[in-house]
Design a protein around this motif. Structure first.
Motif, PDB file in Angstrom:
ATOM      1  N   ALA A 150       0.832  -1.088  -0.156  1.00 59.37           N
ATOM      2  CA  ALA A 150      -0.153   0.089   0.089  1.00 59.37           C
ATOM      3  C   ALA A 150       0.794   1.263  -0.124  1.00 59.37           C
ATOM      4  CB  ALA A 150      -0.804   0.122   1.135  1.00 59.37           C
ATOM      5  N   VAL A 151       0.470   2.218  -0.768  1.00 59.79           N
ATOM      6  CA  VAL A 151       1.061   3.698  -0.914  1.00 59.79           C
ATOM      7  C   VAL A 151       0.078   4.563  -0.730  1.00 59.79           C
ATOM      8  CG1 VAL A 151       2.711   5.097  -2.435  1.00 59.79           C
ATOM      9  CG2 VAL A 151       2.825   2.335  -2.497  1.00 59.79           C
ATOM     10  N   PRO A 152       0.240   5.180   0.552  1.00 55.97           N
ATOM     11  CA  PRO A 152      -0.742   6.039   0.805  1.00 55.97           C
ATOM     12  C   PRO A 152      -0.501   7.360   0.154  1.00 55.97           C
ATOM     13  CG  PRO A 152       0.556   5.734   2.476  1.00 55.97           C
ATOM     14  CD  PRO A 152       0.793   4.891   1.664  1.00 55.97           C
ATOM     15  N   THR A 153      -1.185   8.086  -0.470  1.00 58.42           N
ATOM     16  CA  THR A 153      -1.213   9.388  -1.152  1.00 58.42           C
ATOM     17  C   THR A 153      -1.912  10.558  -0.265  1.00 58.42           C
ATOM     18  OG1 THR A 153      -3.098   9.108  -2.625  1.00 58.42           O
ATOM     19  CG2 THR A 153      -1.026   8.236  -3.460  1.00 58.42           C
ATOM     20  N   THR A 154      -2.581  10.363   0.834  1.00 60.08           N
ATOM     21  CA  THR A 154      -2.782  11.375   1.905  1.00 60.08           C
ATOM     22  C   THR A 154      -2.264  11.017   3.218  1.00 60.08           C
ATOM     23  OG1 THR A 154      -5.164  10.326   2.234  1.00 60.08           O
ATOM     24  CG2 THR A 154      -4.845  11.876   0.365  1.00 60.08           C
ATOM     25  N   ALA A 155      -2.229  11.893   4.134  1.00 66.52           N
ATOM     26  CA  ALA A 155      -1.739  11.684   5.429  1.00 66.52           C
ATOM     27  C   ALA A 155      -2.983  11.767   6.216  1.00 66.52           C
ATOM     28  CB  ALA A 155      -0.795  12.772   5.740  1.00 66.52           C
ATOM     29  N   GLY A 156      -4.029  10.964   6.323  1.00 66.38           N
ATOM     30  CA  GLY A 156      -5.300  10.845   6.870  1.00 66.38           C
ATOM     31  C   GLY A 156      -5.802   9.520   7.570  1.00 66.38           C
ATOM     32  N   THR A 157      -6.018   8.598   6.382  1.00 66.82           N
ATOM     33  CA  THR A 157      -6.539   7.419   7.073  1.00 66.82           C
ATOM     34  C   THR A 157      -5.663   6.409   7.755  1.00 66.82           C
ATOM     35  OG1 THR A 157      -6.250   6.218   5.015  1.00 66.82           O
ATOM     36  CG2 THR A 157      -7.997   7.706   4.941  1.00 66.82           C
ATOM     37  N   GLY A 158      -4.609   6.307   7.214  1.00 65.74           N
ATOM     38  CA  GLY A 158      -3.682   5.314   7.972  1.00 65.74           C
ATOM     39  C   GLY A 158      -4.130   3.898   7.691  1.00 65.74           C
ATOM     40  N   ALA A 159      -4.853   3.586   6.694  1.00 65.28           N
ATOM     41  CA  ALA A 159      -5.567   2.316   6.292  1.00 65.28           C
ATOM     42  C   ALA A 159      -4.555   1.242   5.758  1.00 65.28           C
ATOM     43  CB  ALA A 159      -6.761   2.509   5.251  1.00 65.28           C
ATOM     44  N   GLU A 160      -3.360   2.102   5.413  1.00 71.27           N
ATOM     45  CA  GLU A 160      -2.250   1.051   4.893  1.00 71.27           C
ATOM     46  C   GLU A 160      -1.615  -0.151   5.937  1.00 71.27           C
ATOM     47  OE1 GLU A 160      -0.416   4.873   6.506  1.00 71.27           O
ATOM     48  OE2 GLU A 160      -2.066   4.283   5.145  1.00 71.27           O
ATOM     49  N   VAL A 161      -2.057   0.103   7.206  1.00 74.30           N
ATOM     50  CA  VAL A 161      -1.309  -0.653   8.125  1.00 74.30           C
ATOM     51  C   VAL A 161      -2.490  -1.263   8.925  1.00 74.30           C
ATOM     52  CG1 VAL A 161       0.871   0.395   8.249  1.00 74.30           C
ATOM     53  CG2 VAL A 161      -1.003   0.859   9.886  1.00 74.30           C
ATOM     54  N   THR A 162      -3.788  -1.263   8.740  1.00 77.17           N
ATOM     55  CA  THR A 162      -4.884  -1.695   9.567  1.00 77.17           C
ATOM     56  C   THR A 162      -5.669  -2.766   9.053  1.00 77.17           C
ATOM     57  OG1 THR A 162      -6.415  -0.190   8.556  1.00 77.17           O
ATOM     58  CG2 THR A 162      -5.215   0.492  10.614  1.00 77.17           C
ATOM     59  N   THR A 163      -6.029  -3.696  10.139  1.00 74.04           N
ATOM     60  CA  THR A 163      -6.905  -4.828   9.576  1.00 74.04           C
ATOM     61  C   THR A 163      -8.161  -4.729   9.258  1.00 74.04           C
ATOM     62  OG1 THR A 163      -7.346  -5.359  12.091  1.00 74.04           O
ATOM     63  CG2 THR A 163      -5.333  -6.362  10.937  1.00 74.04           C
ATOM     64  N   GLY A 164      -8.887  -3.377   9.148  1.00 78.07           N
ATOM     65  CA  GLY A 164     -10.128  -2.966   8.817  1.00 78.07           C
ATOM     66  C   GLY A 164     -10.172  -2.198   7.590  1.00 78.07           C
ATOM     67  N   ALA A 165     -11.424  -2.426   7.116  1.00 82.82           N
ATOM     68  CA  ALA A 165     -11.706  -1.722   5.694  1.00 82.82           C
ATOM     69  C   ALA A 165     -13.169  -1.129   6.071  1.00 82.82           C
ATOM     70  CB  ALA A 165     -11.546  -2.653   4.552  1.00 82.82           C
ATOM     71  N   VAL A 166     -13.500   0.022   5.552  1.00 81.11           N
ATOM     72  CA  VAL A 166     -14.985   0.451   5.524  1.00 81.11           C
ATOM     73  C   VAL A 166     -15.436   0.684   3.750  1.00 81.11           C
ATOM     74  CG1 VAL A 166     -16.186   2.462   5.961  1.00 81.11           C
ATOM     75  CG2 VAL A 166     -14.337   2.161   7.456  1.00 81.11           C
ATOM     76  N   LEU A 167     -16.398   0.035   3.605  1.00 81.26           N
ATOM     77  CA  LEU A 167     -16.652  -0.168   2.309  1.00 81.26           C
ATOM     78  C   LEU A 167     -18.289   0.016   2.333  1.00 81.26           C
ATOM     79  CD1 LEU A 167     -15.446  -3.870   1.572  1.00 81.26           C
ATOM     80  CD2 LEU A 167     -14.271  -1.411   0.977  1.00 81.26           C
ATOM     81  N   TYR A 168     -18.724   1.118   1.044  1.00 82.91           N
ATOM     82  CA  TYR A 168     -19.657   1.754   1.046  1.00 82.91           C
ATOM     83  C   TYR A 168     -20.938   0.809   0.276  1.00 82.91           C
ATOM     84  CZ  TYR A 168     -23.563   4.732  -0.056  1.00 82.91           C
ATOM     85  OH  TYR A 168     -24.980   5.285  -0.418  1.00 82.91           O
ATOM     86  N   ASN A 169     -21.802   0.049   1.086  1.00 85.91           N
ATOM     87  CA  ASN A 169     -22.733  -0.606   0.365  1.00 85.91           C
ATOM     88  C   ASN A 169     -23.889   0.210  -0.409  1.00 85.91           C
ATOM     89  OD1 ASN A 169     -24.801  -2.387  -0.359  1.00 85.91           O
ATOM     90  ND2 ASN A 169     -24.436  -3.863   1.274  1.00 85.91           N
ATOM     91  N   GLU A 170     -23.903   0.251  -1.735  1.00 86.62           N
ATOM     92  CA  GLU A 170     -24.765   1.252  -2.292  1.00 86.62           C
ATOM     93  C   GLU A 170     -26.238   0.823  -2.248  1.00 86.62           C
ATOM     94  OE1 GLU A 170     -21.194   0.677  -5.303  1.00 86.62           O
ATOM     95  OE2 GLU A 170     -22.235  -0.416  -3.700  1.00 86.62           O
ATOM     96  N   GLU A 171     -26.590  -0.349  -2.255  1.00 87.27           N
ATOM     97  CA  GLU A 171     -27.920  -1.121  -2.102  1.00 87.27           C
ATOM     98  C   GLU A 171     -28.331  -0.851  -0.756  1.00 87.27           C
ATOM     99  OE1 GLU A 171     -27.748  -4.914  -3.310  1.00 87.27           O
ATOM    100  OE2 GLU A 171     -27.057  -4.718  -5.441  1.00 87.27           O
ATOM    101  N   ALA A 172     -27.736  -0.917   0.312  1.00 84.57           N
ATOM    102  CA  ALA A 172     -28.307  -0.874   1.549  1.00 84.57           C
ATOM    103  C   ALA A 172     -28.145   0.733   1.981  1.00 84.57           C
ATOM    104  CB  ALA A 172     -27.401  -1.834   2.691  1.00 84.57           C
ATOM    105  N   GLY A 173     -27.374   1.454   1.268  1.00 82.20           N
ATOM    106  CA  GLY A 173     -26.955   2.813   1.952  1.00 82.20           C
ATOM    107  C   GLY A 173     -26.157   3.081   3.114  1.00 82.20           C
ATOM    108  N   ILE A 174     -25.303   2.265   3.446  1.00 82.58           N
ATOM    109  CA  ILE A 174     -24.770   2.290   4.761  1.00 82.58           C
ATOM    110  C   ILE A 174     -23.239   2.079   4.388  1.00 82.58           C
ATOM    111  CG2 ILE A 174     -26.620   1.591   6.144  1.00 82.58           C
ATOM    112  CD1 ILE A 174     -25.281  -1.029   6.524  1.00 82.58           C
ATOM    113  N   LYS A 175     -22.205   2.352   5.230  1.00 87.71           N
ATOM    114  CA  LYS A 175     -21.064   1.877   5.179  1.00 87.71           C
ATOM    115  C   LYS A 175     -20.675   0.501   5.991  1.00 87.71           C
ATOM    116  CE  LYS A 175     -18.820   6.302   4.387  1.00 87.71           C
ATOM    117  NZ  LYS A 175     -17.653   7.325   4.522  1.00 87.71           N
ATOM    118  N   GLY A 176     -20.441  -0.614   5.432  1.00 84.82           N
ATOM    119  CA  GLY A 176     -20.065  -1.881   6.017  1.00 84.82           C
ATOM    120  C   GLY A 176     -18.402  -1.681   6.535  1.00 84.82           C
TER     121      GLY A 176
END
Length: 400
Positions: A150-176
């Protein structure tokens, strides 16, 4: 307050950090045993030339054992599930055996979704997050065998090292939420040169996103000394460097400091893992109105701290230290929280950010709908917020 009870701290990702560090990508993939790499990114980075810049690193290494077999630069904001599925198909069509994620949090999280789906032979990532959250633990979860950088291009999420992911479910209209060991990158490459061209407002918003991760970590009741070490220093470094980077985007030292702080802050948050009322609120606002996550966190952070004083009061001194507010070290908790809220609002002002969501013109008649969205967001399971407090937070956030 930190405890000395049982806890598990994980940071499996190896961090490589230096301006120009992307030049090592082919060699790093070779070390991971990769042959066929697909680069995942978004249209904005493609247009900005960042995608092509990274692709050229592989072209210069054309005689090596690792090749870049494809570029998918269509990841949608909020890591929308449909584009995760499109990226998944693209990887399979190109017989990819490795993933290079280049981008902000949406891209980094989308790559995790692709990796998980490849490993579990899924065709639709929504299958994994139908319940709103997919939580797996070791030893049931095992290494996935897919080289991933992972190569982050912003200094914000820190998602490059974490075991979690937030994905937007368009059908349900929520972030899973997908929380699974080994979906994080094997290696994170922090190259500050890739962030030099970020516009000031994106620098500011992503910086406040990282600040939110750090301060929320400090307030989680069962934080520990490991998470504190990352969260405290991350917050202090962000407080000292964010304005510098916004005012002078070419300040490599400030940019690199923010990248490192972003990584540490998010790693602290996922390892502390507990009540995160700011994220609870920002997820709902993001899902309803597509407010960028960093902007949502930045607006909500001082408001939520101010409104939920009973929750934050036990850790008021820690929050103040995180913001380098040493002058209030001996003050009472409410005075410390006053100073924290004031400093956060000052940072918003100093970096040209709004204190409300006024630019989204959210009608006050929407408050009831927003309250319901916050109350039913998966993160609310850690600590449900009183509906009256949610309404008060919402009214202040939309500028009523």
């Amino acid at each position: 307050m930190s405890t000395t009870g049982y806890f598990n701290f994980n940071m499996r990702t190896v961090v490589h950090c230096a301006p120009g560090a992307i030049i090592r990508l082919p060699a790093l993939f070779e070390g991971l045993g990769a042959k066929r790499v697909v680069l995942l990114s978004d249209a904005g980075l493609k247009q900005a030339g960042i995608v092509d810049q990274v692709a050229r690193v592989f072209e210069a290494n054309s005689g090596g054992s690792v090749s870049l077999v494809g570029v998918f630069a269509e990841v949608a904001p909020d890591a929308a599930c449909n584009t995760v599925n499109d990226a998944l198909r693209y990887c399979r069509e190109n017989a990819a055996d490795a993933i290079l994620a280049l981008g902000g949090g949406s891209v980094l999280d989308a790559a995790k979704g692709v990796k998980y789906a490849l490993h579990h032979n899924l065709t639709d990532i929504k299958e994994a997050i139908q319940a709103g959250i997919k939580l797996e633990t070791w030893p049931k979860a095992q290494p996935m065998g897919i080289p991933h950088i992972a190569v982050p291009t912003t200094a914000g999420t820190g998602a490059e090292v974490t075991t979690g992911a937030v994905l937007y479910n368009e059908e349900a209209g929520i972030k899973g939420n997908l929380v699974v060991p080994f979906i994080e990158a094997d290696i994170a490459v922090l190259d500050a040169q890739l962030t030099v061209g970020l516009p000031p407002h994106i620098t500011a918003q992503t910086g406040m996103d990282a600040m939110t991760h750090a301060l929320e970590s400090l307030a989680i009741p069962h934080a520990n000394h490991f998470t504190d070490a990352h969260a405290l220093l991350a917050a202090q470094v962000i407080e000292k460097n964010l304005v510098k980077a916004v005012e002078n985007g070419a300040d490599i030292d400030a940019r690199s400091s923010l990248l490192q702080s972003s990584t540490m802050a998010c790693n602290a948050m996922v390892n502390a893992m507990g009540p995160m009322p700011v994220h609870n609120c920002s997820h709902a606002f993001g899902a309803l109105y597509h407010i960028p996550h960093g902007e949502a966190n930045g607006v909500l952070l001082p408001i939520v701290i101010d409104e939920l004083r009973d929750f934050y009061r036990p850790n008021a001194a820690r929050l103040a230290v995180g913001l380098n507010l040493h002058a209030v070290a001996d003050a009472d908790a409410d005075a410390q929280l006053d100073a924290v809220v004031e400093r956060l609002n000052q940072m918003l002002d100093e970096t040209g950010q709004s204190r409300t969501f006024s630019r989204f013109a959210i009608d006050p008649s929407e408050i009831e709908r927003i309250v319901m969205a916050i109350a039913t967001d998966p993160v609310a399971a850690f600590m449900p917020i009183n509906p009256q407090k949610i309404a008060a937070i919402t009214a202040r956030a939309i500028g009523v």
